[in-house]
Design an enzyme around this catalytic site. Structure first.
Site, PDB file in Angstrom:
ATOM      1  N   CYS A 162       0.813  -1.228   0.000  1.00 50.89           N
ATOM      2  CA  CYS A 162       0.000   0.000   0.000  1.00 50.89           C
ATOM      3  C   CYS A 162       0.845   1.276   0.000  1.00 50.89           C
ATOM      4  O   CYS A 162       0.322   2.366  -0.232  1.00 50.89           O
ATOM      5  CB  CYS A 162      -0.977  -0.005   1.171  1.00 50.89           C
ATOM      6  N   ASN A 202     -10.052  -0.069   0.137  1.00 48.82           N
ATOM      7  CA  ASN A 202      -8.592   0.037   0.096  1.00 48.82           C
ATOM      8  C   ASN A 202      -8.097  -0.604  -1.206  1.00 48.82           C
ATOM      9  O   ASN A 202      -8.146  -1.815  -1.352  1.00 48.82           O
ATOM     10  CB  ASN A 202      -8.017  -0.686   1.323  1.00 48.82           C
ATOM     11  N   HIS A 222      -2.911   7.308   1.964  1.00 52.89           N
ATOM     12  CA  HIS A 222      -3.390   5.996   1.531  1.00 52.89           C
ATOM     13  C   HIS A 222      -4.773   5.772   2.143  1.00 52.89           C
ATOM     14  O   HIS A 222      -5.012   6.066   3.311  1.00 52.89           O
ATOM     15  CB  HIS A 222      -2.405   4.926   1.990  1.00 52.89           C
TER      16      HIS A 222
HETATM   17  C1  LIG Z   1      -9.672  -4.416  10.509  1.00 59.32           C
HETATM   18  C2  LIG Z   1     -10.331  -3.362  11.387  1.00 59.32           C
HETATM   19  C3  LIG Z   1     -11.377  -2.596  10.616  1.00 59.32           C
HETATM   20  C4  LIG Z   1     -10.986  -4.055  12.566  1.00 59.32           C
HETATM   21  O1  LIG Z   1     -11.569  -3.089  13.401  1.00 59.32           O
HETATM   22  P1  LIG Z   1     -11.385  -3.208  14.977  1.00 59.32           P
HETATM   23  O2  LIG Z   1     -12.153  -2.104  15.566  1.00 59.32           O
HETATM   24  O3  LIG Z   1      -9.921  -3.274  15.248  1.00 59.32           O
HETATM   25  O4  LIG Z   1     -12.099  -4.571  15.288  1.00 59.32           O
HETATM   26  P2  LIG Z   1     -11.505  -5.909  15.907  1.00 59.32           P
HETATM   27  O5  LIG Z   1     -10.540  -6.544  14.958  1.00 59.32           O
HETATM   28  O6  LIG Z   1     -11.009  -5.621  17.300  1.00 59.32           O
HETATM   29  O7  LIG Z   1     -12.826  -6.773  15.955  1.00 59.32           O
HETATM   30  C5  LIG Z   1     -13.937  -6.360  16.727  1.00 59.32           C
HETATM   31  C6  LIG Z   1     -15.029  -7.371  16.545  1.00 59.32           C
HETATM   32  O8  LIG Z   1     -15.631  -7.234  15.230  1.00 59.32           O
HETATM   33  C7  LIG Z   1     -15.669  -8.506  14.573  1.00 59.32           C
HETATM   34  N1  LIG Z   1     -15.548  -8.308  13.145  1.00 59.32           N
HETATM   35  C8  LIG Z   1     -14.427  -8.288  12.404  1.00 59.32           C
HETATM   36  N2  LIG Z   1     -14.741  -8.087  11.117  1.00 59.32           N
HETATM   37  C9  LIG Z   1     -16.056  -7.968  11.032  1.00 59.32           C
HETATM   38  C10 LIG Z   1     -16.969  -7.763   9.970  1.00 59.32           C
HETATM   39  N3  LIG Z   1     -16.548  -7.602   8.697  1.00 59.32           N
HETATM   40  N4  LIG Z   1     -18.277  -7.689  10.252  1.00 59.32           N
HETATM   41  C11 LIG Z   1     -18.721  -7.842  11.509  1.00 59.32           C
HETATM   42  N5  LIG Z   1     -17.916  -8.051  12.561  1.00 59.32           N
HETATM   43  C12 LIG Z   1     -16.605  -8.117  12.318  1.00 59.32           C
HETATM   44  C13 LIG Z   1     -14.492  -9.244  15.167  1.00 59.32           C
HETATM   45  O9  LIG Z   1     -14.662 -10.636  15.011  1.00 59.32           O
HETATM   46  C14 LIG Z   1     -14.559  -8.821  16.623  1.00 59.32           C
HETATM   47  O10 LIG Z   1     -15.561  -9.559  17.259  1.00 59.32           O
HETATM   48  P3  LIG Z   1     -15.347 -10.098  18.776  1.00 59.32           P
HETATM   49  O11 LIG Z   1     -15.148  -8.847  19.580  1.00 59.32           O
HETATM   50  O12 LIG Z   1     -16.601 -10.812  19.042  1.00 59.32           O
HETATM   51  O13 LIG Z   1     -14.117 -10.940  18.698  1.00 59.32           O
HETATM   52  C15 LIG Z   1      -9.259  -2.382  11.928  1.00 59.32           C
HETATM   53  O14 LIG Z   1      -8.428  -3.046  12.850  1.00 59.32           O
HETATM   54  C16 LIG Z   1      -8.422  -1.801  10.841  1.00 59.32           C
HETATM   55  O15 LIG Z   1      -8.896  -1.074   9.993  1.00 59.32           O
HETATM   56  N6  LIG Z   1      -7.101  -2.049  10.875  1.00 59.32           N
HETATM   57  C17 LIG Z   1      -6.227  -1.549   9.865  1.00 59.32           C
HETATM   58  C18 LIG Z   1      -6.389  -2.356   8.641  1.00 59.32           C
HETATM   59  C19 LIG Z   1      -5.783  -1.721   7.456  1.00 59.32           C
HETATM   60  O16 LIG Z   1      -5.963  -0.563   7.257  1.00 59.32           O
HETATM   61  N7  LIG Z   1      -5.028  -2.494   6.702  1.00 59.32           N
HETATM   62  C20 LIG Z   1      -4.408  -2.072   5.530  1.00 59.32           C
HETATM   63  C21 LIG Z   1      -3.286  -1.174   5.863  1.00 59.32           C
HETATM   64  S1  LIG Z   1      -2.430  -0.804   4.450  1.00 59.32           S
END
Ligand SMILES: CC(C)(COP(=O)(O)OP(=O)(O)OC[C@H]1O[C@@H](n2cnc3c(N)ncnc32)[C@H](O)[C@@H]1OP(=O)(O)O)[C@@H](O)C(=O)NCCC(=O)NCCS
Length: 330
Positions: free
Chosen positions: A124, A287, A257
């Site tokens: 990315c 993304n 990004h």
């Molecule tokens: C991936 C991301 C959106 C997850 O959000 P978060 O607030 O950290 O959420 P968590 O991973 O802690 O998960 C929270 C809950 O939502 C659930 N969950 C995850 N994806 C889900 C989805 N698509 N739909 C519904 N629930 C979902 C998880 O299972 C978790 O449930 P639990 O609490 O029962 O275990 C976030 O961490 C993120 O954006 N990270 C950066 C990713 C990124 O930008 N990557 C590319 C960089 S170049």
């Protein structure tokens, strides 16, 4: 000082972008996943990421096709013929083939032959890497007019049984024509990587003996990536501004990004920038990895928000872990 001894810079002469026509809203994707017994919702995706829709290329459409569409538009905007291009750099993690590079395939599709063409692999952050490399080559006189492209078909490496990752990404391409100039242009850039974090965002597969070894689909520790991203995006922004002798107040547009709107809000808050100075396209694009910054730039230029003379800070972060920033006067 004679004209030939003046410092060389590079400047963006034109931008282009391309999104495949197949658009999936969060509701479309939720329905598709529900059919496999996987629960997600528009509410969850919007609240945690800001994403509302993404575009996916049809089966069989390669990355180079998207790249060529964006490149042609950038050439047209720059009033430049493909034959004038003497360097092509494609940033991608989803190339058409293991080799040759997607840049070579793009070169052939554009009908030009002989100029340097290669891919940059920084996930990315790929577009900031490609732009900084092209700028360096133009400043030394190694090339005069470059096509710098970010293009991805990330849908091909998504695990549609993993709701924590498959809702985040999309396909697309963005491009710029970068030309040598006696005035800036790009005023400063900086690139970084820290390979200790390979495992938090990767596609841990490879080809060996004619077979795929390992998992050829994206794996990510989302919360770990989130924390690192906000931290390095603030640091690299400050560092590149300092290098150029400028401050946050000089930024007309931050074009980060497009991974997650909460990462962008966190970065803007740390830099004390209002969100109305941040170009956001993640809501409609998802993304698109290396394509996200040039696509966002092109959208902002075409909508009239970014105007000639504006100071832009482009910054990327991604797998590797890699990150980088480019400060430029548009
Ligand atoms: C991936 C991301 C959106 C997850 O959000 P978060 O607030 O950290 O959420 P968590 O991973 O802690 O998960 C929270 C809950 O939502 C659930 N969950 C995850 N994806 C889900 C989805 N698509 N739909 C519904 N629930 C979902 C998880 O299972 C978790 O449930 P639990 O609490 O029962 O275990 C976030 O961490 C993120 O954006 N990270 C950066 C990713 C990124 O930008 N990557 C590319 C960089 S170049």
């Amino acid at each position: 000082m004679t004209a030939s001894l003046k410092p060389r810079y590079s400047r963006i002469a034109g931008t282009g972008g391309y999104l495949p026509s197949r658009r999936l809203t969060n509701a479309d994707l939720a329905r598709q996943l529900a059919a496999q017994g996987i629960a997600t919702s528009d509410e969850w995706i919007v609240e945690r990421t800001g994403i509302r829709a993404r575009h996916f290329a049809d089966d069989g459409v390669p990355c180079s096709d998207l790249a060529v569409r964006a490149a042609r538009q950038a050439l047209e905007t720059a009033h430049c013929k493909a034959q004038d291009i003497d360097l092509i750099i494609v940033a991608t993690s989803t190339p058409d083939m293991v080799f040759p590079s997607t840049a070579c395939i793009v070169q052939n599709k554009l009908g030009i032959h002989g100029c340097a063409a290669f891919d940059v692999q920084a996930v990315c952050s790929g577009f900031t890497y490609a732009l900084a490399v092209a700028d360096a080559m133009l400043r030394t006189g190694a090339a005069h007019k470059a096509l710098v492209i970010g293009a991805e078909v990330f849908s091909r490496i998504l695990d549609f049984t993993d709701r924590t990752t498959c809702v985040l990404f999309g396909d697309g391409a963005g491009a710029v024509v970068l030309e040598a100039s006696h005035r800036p242009g790009i005023v400063a850039s900086e690139l970084h990587a820290d390979g200790r974090h390979v495992g938090i965002l990767c596609v841990p597969g490879t080809v060996s003996g004619g077979h795929v070894q390992g998992v050829p689909l994206l794996r990510m520790d989302g919360p770990a990536v989130f924390k690192l991203a906000v931290n390095v995006l603030e640091k690299v922004a400050r560092s590149v501004l300092e290098k150029a002798g400028r401050t946050e107040a000089d930024i007309d547009w931050l074009i980060p990004h497009q991974a997650n709107v909460r990462i962008m809000q966190g970065t803007a808050r740390k830099l004390k920038l209002a969100m109305d100075k941040v170009v956001v396209t993640v809501d409609e694009h998802g993304n698109t990895s290396a394509a996200s910054i040039p696509l966002a730039l092109d959208v902002a230029v075409r909508s009239g928000r970014v105007a000639r003379g504006d100071t832009l800070l482009l910054e990327g972060v991604g797998g590797g872990f890699t990150w980088g920033a480019v400060l430029l006067d548009y």
